[in-house]
Write an enzyme that holds these catalytic residues in place. Structure first.
Site, PDB file in Angstrom:
ATOM      1  N   LEU A  71      28.876  36.516  35.803  1.00 62.21           N
ATOM      2  CA  LEU A  71      28.888  36.252  37.247  1.00 62.21           C
ATOM      3  C   LEU A  71      30.288  35.917  37.749  1.00 62.21           C
ATOM      4  CD1 LEU A  71      25.690  34.037  37.710  1.00 62.21           C
ATOM      5  CD2 LEU A  71      25.943  36.477  38.136  1.00 62.21           C
ATOM      6  N   LYS A 129      37.125  32.007  22.448  1.00 59.98           N
ATOM      7  CA  LYS A 129      37.780  30.791  22.928  1.00 59.98           C
ATOM      8  C   LYS A 129      38.698  30.160  21.882  1.00 59.98           C
ATOM      9  CE  LYS A 129      34.131  29.745  26.251  1.00 59.98           C
ATOM     10  NZ  LYS A 129      33.187  28.745  26.769  1.00 59.98           N
ATOM     11  N   ASN A 137      39.402  28.108  27.489  1.00 61.67           N
ATOM     12  CA  ASN A 137      38.684  29.132  28.269  1.00 61.67           C
ATOM     13  C   ASN A 137      39.482  29.544  29.503  1.00 61.67           C
ATOM     14  OD1 ASN A 137      38.197  26.683  29.719  1.00 61.67           O
ATOM     15  ND2 ASN A 137      36.495  27.685  30.756  1.00 61.67           N
ATOM     16  N   GLY A 149      24.632  24.037  18.827  1.00 64.85           N
ATOM     17  CA  GLY A 149      25.784  24.929  18.849  1.00 64.85           C
ATOM     18  C   GLY A 149      27.044  24.216  18.376  1.00 64.85           C
ATOM     19  N   ALA A 150      28.009  25.009  17.887  1.00 64.44           N
ATOM     20  CA  ALA A 150      29.277  24.427  17.418  1.00 64.44           C
ATOM     21  C   ALA A 150      30.451  25.349  17.748  1.00 64.44           C
ATOM     22  CB  ALA A 150      29.209  24.160  15.911  1.00 64.44           C
ATOM     23  N   GLY A 151      30.267  26.211  18.753  1.00 66.40           N
ATOM     24  CA  GLY A 151      31.330  27.113  19.185  1.00 66.40           C
ATOM     25  C   GLY A 151      32.241  26.470  20.211  1.00 66.40           C
ATOM     26  N   GLY A 152      32.955  27.304  20.975  1.00 64.86           N
ATOM     27  CA  GLY A 152      33.945  26.797  21.917  1.00 64.86           C
ATOM     28  C   GLY A 152      33.372  25.871  22.973  1.00 64.86           C
TER      29      GLY A 152
END
Length: 273
Positions: A16, A67, A88, A126-129
């Site tokens: 978006l 990221k 980001n 979760g453990a990402g950016g």
């Protein structure tokens, strides 16, 4: 030549961001274009080199899964992003290139709008950016009982042990747990992706708050279950807008506001999908 900004990811079919930034450019009478860049992992370094040379390319957002890749190659990282370990936002200022993490800002706004009391026990999925940004915020809020649930141990070694209590990879371990807040910071539940583990959903009825950073669909299964159990909740649309705002302000050096018209425009787009 016309200025440009954009977003970089592996796949961008449901982003978006073009709608958000094109709207802000229009109402602020800024002559620029928003460009979506779908690139492969082996194209990241060349993309960054080309960006540095292009004086008309003011900056870009980075989304999953890059990221942390751009964090490693960006010239200048501010303290907030340095602590998080991912960025980001990339922008140019005084002929230098900077990296920032506005996911932190976006989540902080979402959290403070929803949670009106001191809470202690949190499950972060979760453990990402994005999860790293949220984890940093939770630590800054002095919340010290945080469990991380993710499918892989790969990310564990990149996180400081002092930032969380338990790193859970088997959802069966969640059966005996209870939390004040459940946060989905993964892509589970996103359009075209798998849902969360069933043991996560079973926790919802016994929690006080739920935040799902997924915004497409607006009502994920996690949000639906929270709603059905009268659990205070918020989805990812607010966070999306709040992280976009400081990005736009960094690129064009102008302050903007998030209007209800824009919120409704995005909701209409998502409902249309």
């Amino acid at each position: 030549m016309r200025k440009k900004i954009g977003i970089v990811a592996e796949k961008l079919s449901h982003s978006l961001s073009p709608i958000i930034h094109n709207y802000w450019m229009k109402i602020n009478k800024i002559d620029a274009e928003y460009v979506c860049h779908e690139i492969k992992p082996n194209e990241i370094n060349q993309f960054y080199k080309d960006f540095k040379k292009d004086n008309n390319f003011l900056g870009f957002n980075v989304t999953v899964p890059y990221k942390e890749n751009f964090f490693r190659i960006c010239d200048n990282i501010n303290d907030r992003a340095e602590n998080i370990g991912s960025i980001n936002l990339v922008y140019k200022k005084n002929k230098k290139i900077y990296g920032d993490n506005t996911d932190y800002i976006g989540f902080a706004k979402t959290y403070k709008k929803l949670v009106k009391e001191k809470i202690n026990k949190i499950l972060l999925i979760g453990a990402g950016g994005a999860a790293r940004s949220i984890l940093q915020f939770l630590n800054d809020e002095n919340i010290n009982q945080i469990d991380i649930f993710t499918r892989s141990l790969n990310k564990k070694k990149t996180l400081s042990k002092s930032m969380f209590n338990n790193f859970i990879i088997d959802s069966k371990e969640l059966r005996s747990k209870s939390y004040d807040l459940i946060i989905n910071a993964s892509d589970a539940g996103m359009l075209g992706r798998k849902n969360l583990a069933s043991n996560v959903y079973k926790l919802v009825s016994n929690t006080s708050y739920v935040i799902d950073i997924v915004y497409n669909p607006m009502r994920t299964k996690l949000i639906d279950i929270a709603k059905a159990n009268n659990v205070s909740h918020d989805g990812g649309l607010g966070m999306l807008l709040e992280q976009a705002k400081p990005s736009f302000e960094a690129w064009f050096k102008t302050e903007i506001s998030i209007s209800q018209y824009l919120r409704n425009k995005l909701k209409s787009e998502l409902n249309h999908d």
